[in-house]
Design a protein around this motif. Sequence first.
Motif, PDB file in Angstrom:
ATOM      1  N   ILE A  26       0.844  -1.197   0.000  1.00 58.63           N
ATOM      2  CA  ILE A  26       0.000   0.000   0.000  1.00 58.63           C
ATOM      3  C   ILE A  26       0.879   1.247   0.000  1.00 58.63           C
ATOM      4  O   ILE A  26       0.649   2.186  -0.777  1.00 58.63           O
ATOM      5  CB  ILE A  26      -0.970  -0.006   1.205  1.00 58.63           C
ATOM      6  N   ALA A  27       1.908   1.255   0.853  1.00 58.86           N
ATOM      7  CA  ALA A  27       2.814   2.408   0.915  1.00 58.86           C
ATOM      8  C   ALA A  27       3.527   2.591  -0.422  1.00 58.86           C
ATOM      9  O   ALA A  27       3.671   3.719  -0.916  1.00 58.86           O
ATOM     10  CB  ALA A  27       3.817   2.226   2.047  1.00 58.86           C
ATOM     11  N   SER A  28       3.960   1.496  -1.011  1.00 59.62           N
ATOM     12  CA  SER A  28       4.644   1.558  -2.299  1.00 59.62           C
ATOM     13  C   SER A  28       3.695   2.067  -3.390  1.00 59.62           C
ATOM     14  O   SER A  28       4.075   2.901  -4.220  1.00 59.62           O
ATOM     15  CB  SER A  28       5.180   0.174  -2.660  1.00 59.62           C
ATOM     16  N   ALA A  29       2.460   1.574  -3.373  1.00 59.43           N
ATOM     17  CA  ALA A  29       1.475   2.004  -4.368  1.00 59.43           C
ATOM     18  C   ALA A  29       1.162   3.493  -4.207  1.00 59.43           C
ATOM     19  O   ALA A  29       1.038   4.220  -5.196  1.00 59.43           O
ATOM     20  CB  ALA A  29       0.193   1.175  -4.247  1.00 59.43           C
ATOM     21  N   ARG A  30       1.059   3.957  -2.968  1.00 57.39           N
ATOM     22  CA  ARG A  30       0.799   5.376  -2.734  1.00 57.39           C
ATOM     23  C   ARG A  30       1.969   6.229  -3.227  1.00 57.39           C
ATOM     24  O   ARG A  30       1.762   7.284  -3.836  1.00 57.39           O
ATOM     25  CB  ARG A  30       0.539   5.632  -1.250  1.00 57.39           C
ATOM     26  N   ALA A  31       3.182   5.777  -2.942  1.00 57.10           N
ATOM     27  CA  ALA A  31       4.357   6.520  -3.408  1.00 57.10           C
ATOM     28  C   ALA A  31       4.392   6.552  -4.930  1.00 57.10           C
ATOM     29  O   ALA A  31       4.683   7.590  -5.541  1.00 57.10           O
ATOM     30  CB  ALA A  31       5.626   5.892  -2.855  1.00 57.10           C
ATOM     31  N   GLU A  32       4.079   5.429  -5.545  1.00 57.18           N
ATOM     32  CA  GLU A  32       4.062   5.369  -7.011  1.00 57.18           C
ATOM     33  C   GLU A  32       2.967   6.282  -7.567  1.00 57.18           C
ATOM     34  O   GLU A  32       3.185   6.992  -8.555  1.00 57.18           O
ATOM     35  CB  GLU A  32       3.830   3.932  -7.479  1.00 57.18           C
ATOM     36  N   ALA A  33       1.809   6.292  -6.912  1.00 53.38           N
ATOM     37  CA  ALA A  33       0.714   7.164  -7.348  1.00 53.38           C
ATOM     38  C   ALA A  33       1.125   8.626  -7.241  1.00 53.38           C
ATOM     39  O   ALA A  33       0.834   9.425  -8.136  1.00 53.38           O
ATOM     40  CB  ALA A  33      -0.540   6.898  -6.515  1.00 53.38           C
ATOM     41  N   ARG A  34       1.817   8.995  -6.154  1.00 54.37           N
ATOM     42  CA  ARG A  34       2.290  10.372  -6.007  1.00 54.37           C
ATOM     43  C   ARG A  34       3.255  10.735  -7.131  1.00 54.37           C
ATOM     44  O   ARG A  34       3.199  11.834  -7.685  1.00 54.37           O
ATOM     45  CB  ARG A  34       2.964  10.569  -4.646  1.00 54.37           C
ATOM     46  N   GLU A  35       4.133   9.815  -7.475  1.00 52.57           N
ATOM     47  CA  GLU A  35       5.085  10.058  -8.570  1.00 52.57           C
ATOM     48  C   GLU A  35       4.364  10.216  -9.908  1.00 52.57           C
ATOM     49  O   GLU A  35       4.707  11.076 -10.708  1.00 52.57           O
ATOM     50  CB  GLU A  35       6.118   8.929  -8.650  1.00 52.57           C
ATOM     51  N   ILE A  36       3.360   9.362 -10.129  1.00 48.63           N
ATOM     52  CA  ILE A  36       2.590   9.445 -11.378  1.00 48.63           C
ATOM     53  C   ILE A  36       1.872  10.789 -11.455  1.00 48.63           C
ATOM     54  O   ILE A  36       1.888  11.454 -12.496  1.00 48.63           O
ATOM     55  CB  ILE A  36       1.587   8.266 -11.485  1.00 48.63           C
ATOM     56  N   ILE A  37       1.258  11.212 -10.348  1.00 50.57           N
ATOM     57  CA  ILE A  37       0.560  12.499 -10.322  1.00 50.57           C
ATOM     58  C   ILE A  37       1.550  13.639 -10.537  1.00 50.57           C
ATOM     59  O   ILE A  37       1.284  14.567 -11.321  1.00 50.57           O
ATOM     60  CB  ILE A  37      -0.202  12.671  -8.985  1.00 50.57           C
ATOM     61  N   LYS A  38       2.691  13.558  -9.882  1.00 47.67           N
ATOM     62  CA  LYS A  38       3.715  14.597 -10.028  1.00 47.67           C
ATOM     63  C   LYS A  38       4.174  14.691 -11.482  1.00 47.67           C
ATOM     64  O   LYS A  38       4.275  15.777 -12.045  1.00 47.67           O
ATOM     65  CB  LYS A  38       4.897  14.265  -9.112  1.00 47.67           C
ATOM     66  N   GLN A  39       4.418  13.541 -12.111  1.00 45.15           N
ATOM     67  CA  GLN A  39       4.852  13.524 -13.512  1.00 45.15           C
ATOM     68  C   GLN A  39       3.751  14.041 -14.429  1.00 45.15           C
ATOM     69  O   GLN A  39       4.018  14.784 -15.376  1.00 45.15           O
ATOM     70  CB  GLN A  39       5.267  12.101 -13.926  1.00 45.15           C
ATOM     71  N   ALA A  40       2.507  13.673 -14.130  1.00 44.71           N
ATOM     72  CA  ALA A  40       1.381  14.153 -14.943  1.00 44.71           C
ATOM     73  C   ALA A  40       1.258  15.673 -14.837  1.00 44.71           C
ATOM     74  O   ALA A  40       0.992  16.345 -15.838  1.00 44.71           O
ATOM     75  CB  ALA A  40       0.079  13.479 -14.501  1.00 44.71           C
ATOM     76  N   GLU A  41       1.470  16.200 -13.642  1.00 41.50           N
ATOM     77  CA  GLU A  41       1.410  17.657 -13.467  1.00 41.50           C
ATOM     78  C   GLU A  41       2.533  18.330 -14.254  1.00 41.50           C
ATOM     79  O   GLU A  41       2.316  19.359 -14.896  1.00 41.50           O
ATOM     80  CB  GLU A  41       1.506  18.020 -11.987  1.00 41.50           C
ATOM     81  N   LEU A  42       3.726  17.754 -14.212  1.00 38.82           N
ATOM     82  CA  LEU A  42       4.843  18.310 -14.980  1.00 38.82           C
ATOM     83  C   LEU A  42       4.554  18.255 -16.479  1.00 38.82           C
ATOM     84  O   LEU A  42       4.796  19.223 -17.199  1.00 38.82           O
ATOM     85  CB  LEU A  42       6.143  17.557 -14.669  1.00 38.82           C
ATOM     86  N   ASP A  43       4.022  17.116 -16.933  1.00 35.75           N
ATOM     87  CA  ASP A  43       3.683  16.976 -18.354  1.00 35.75           C
ATOM     88  C   ASP A  43       2.610  17.979 -18.762  1.00 35.75           C
ATOM     89  O   ASP A  43       2.694  18.582 -19.843  1.00 35.75           O
ATOM     90  CB  ASP A  43       3.206  15.545 -18.656  1.00 35.75           C
ATOM     91  N   ALA A  44       1.613  18.171 -17.902  1.00 31.73           N
ATOM     92  CA  ALA A  44       0.544  19.127 -18.200  1.00 31.73           C
ATOM     93  C   ALA A  44       1.105  20.545 -18.266  1.00 31.73           C
ATOM     94  O   ALA A  44       0.735  21.330 -19.147  1.00 31.73           O
ATOM     95  CB  ALA A  44      -0.556  19.041 -17.139  1.00 31.73           C
ATOM     96  N   GLN A  45       2.019  20.851 -17.349  1.00 30.40           N
ATOM     97  CA  GLN A  45       2.626  22.182 -17.336  1.00 30.40           C
ATOM     98  C   GLN A  45       3.457  22.402 -18.609  1.00 30.40           C
ATOM     99  O   GLN A  45       3.371  23.459 -19.236  1.00 30.40           O
ATOM    100  CB  GLN A  45       3.503  22.342 -16.095  1.00 30.40           C
TER     101      GLN A  45
END
Length: 102
Positions: A26-45
Amino acid sequence: MSEIKEAEDNARKMVDDGKKKKNDRIASARAEAREIIKQAELDAQKSAQSAMKSAEESIASDKAKIIEGGESEAKGIASAATPKIDEAVELLINEFERAIHA
């Protein structure tokens, strides 16, 4: 009795290990989700910046075309008006003289 106790201990250990693995996943999945969201925000920017740059370039190009067209039209008007300047000056002088003598 010791076999039962040993089996209970093993079962408890297996449950504890399972819970730990679940929590780790669960912790690993949450960390991965945060990274995916962070990357998506960077890509959107980056995409927004690229779109903005493209729009600015298009606006600059349109602006240059409008200015060029306006300058060309102004030159055309000036060149068409130049031969009529003498005629206009003479007309104004005649009107002025007529107003004075009236």
